[in-house]
Scaffold this motif. Structure first.
Motif, mmCIF file in Angstrom:
data_model
loop_
_atom_site.group_PDB
_atom_site.id
_atom_site.type_symbol
_atom_site.label_atom_id
_atom_site.label_comp_id
_atom_site.label_asym_id
_atom_site.label_seq_id
_atom_site.Cartn_x
_atom_site.Cartn_y
_atom_site.Cartn_z
ATOM 1 N N MET A 1 81.969 42.054 35.281
ATOM 2 C CA MET A 1 80.652 42.618 35.143
ATOM 3 C C MET A 1 79.616 41.532 35.458
ATOM 4 O O MET A 1 79.679 40.444 34.924
ATOM 5 N N GLU A 2 78.694 41.853 36.301
ATOM 6 C CA GLU A 2 77.668 40.901 36.697
ATOM 7 C C GLU A 2 76.458 41.036 35.784
ATOM 8 O O GLU A 2 76.049 42.141 35.420
ATOM 9 N N LEU A 3 75.878 39.888 35.437
ATOM 10 C CA LEU A 3 74.695 39.890 34.581
ATOM 11 C C LEU A 3 73.459 40.327 35.349
ATOM 12 O O LEU A 3 73.318 40.023 36.531
ATOM 13 N N PRO A 4 72.537 41.002 34.682
ATOM 14 C CA PRO A 4 71.254 41.302 35.317
ATOM 15 C C PRO A 4 70.477 40.000 35.555
ATOM 16 O O PRO A 4 70.788 38.968 34.969
ATOM 17 N N ASP A 5 69.439 40.074 36.359
ATOM 18 C CA ASP A 5 68.639 38.875 36.623
ATOM 19 C C ASP A 5 67.862 38.473 35.365
ATOM 20 O O ASP A 5 67.756 39.227 34.401
ATOM 21 N N PHE A 6 67.298 37.258 35.405
ATOM 22 C CA PHE A 6 66.616 36.697 34.248
ATOM 23 C C PHE A 6 65.481 37.585 33.747
ATOM 24 O O PHE A 6 65.329 37.790 32.538
ATOM 25 N N ASP A 7 64.673 38.092 34.661
ATOM 26 C CA ASP A 7 63.534 38.918 34.244
ATOM 27 C C ASP A 7 63.985 40.178 33.504
ATOM 28 O O ASP A 7 63.354 40.591 32.522
ATOM 29 N N THR A 8 65.074 40.759 33.944
ATOM 30 C CA THR A 8 65.603 41.942 33.262
ATOM 31 C C THR A 8 66.097 41.567 31.865
ATOM 32 O O THR A 8 65.837 42.287 30.895
ATOM 33 N N LEU A 9 66.803 40.429 31.758
ATOM 34 C CA LEU A 9 67.279 39.980 30.452
ATOM 35 C C LEU A 9 66.103 39.691 29.522
ATOM 36 O O LEU A 9 66.134 40.031 28.329
ATOM 37 N N LYS A 10 65.061 39.087 30.052
ATOM 38 C CA LYS A 10 63.864 38.781 29.260
ATOM 39 C C LYS A 10 63.208 40.079 28.762
ATOM 40 O O LYS A 10 62.804 40.175 27.605
ATOM 41 N N ARG A 11 63.118 41.077 29.639
ATOM 42 C CA ARG A 11 62.540 42.362 29.255
ATOM 43 C C ARG A 11 63.381 43.028 28.167
ATOM 44 O O ARG A 11 62.859 43.559 27.185
ATOM 45 N N LEU A 12 64.721 42.968 28.323
ATOM 46 C CA LEU A 12 65.603 43.552 27.309
ATOM 47 C C LEU A 12 65.427 42.854 25.964
ATOM 48 O O LEU A 12 65.416 43.507 24.914
#
Length: 113
Positions: free
Chosen positions: A1-12
């Motif tokens: 499973m690939e991680l989402p990009d940093f901005d998506t992780l920050k938003r989550l």
């Protein structure tokens, strides 16, 4: 499973922390599942210890400090063990194994006699 990009992780982290937590545990399970059967039990034990420290923490910074302290303690024990092994001469009779209350395995126990 690939991680989402940093901005998506920050938003989550800001808007949906439970979803981020779910993603974290999916990643952890994937890593443990990719390990050999003999290592999976140790990895689950280590993850249990990390989870306990996270639950005991007062806030995310405290959690990070607790986990870093765990890693530093383990690294220090490994460093001491390596130094002890390097100082042994071939004629030295190794001392009896030291039993510790953590998951550090003494390399001395693994040396052929």
């Amino acid at each position: 499973m690939e991680l989402p990009d940093f901005d998506t992780l920050k938003r989550l982290a800001a808007s949906e922390p439970q979803l981020l937590e779910t993603l974290l545990y999916e990643q952890i399970e994937a890593v443990i599942a990719s390990a050999g059967p003999d290592q999976q039990r140790r990895l689950r034990g280590l993850q249990f210890q990390v989870d306990c420290q996270r639950r005991l923490a007062k806030n995310p910074i405290d959690s990070c400090i607790r986990i870093v302290n765990m890693m530093q303690e383990t690294f220090f024990l490994m460093h001491c063990e390596m130094n002890r092994l390097c100082s042994l001469s071939p004629e030295d009779e190794p001392p009896p194994p030291i039993r510790r209350n953590n998951n550090v395995v003494s390399l001395q126990d693994r040396l052929p006699r």
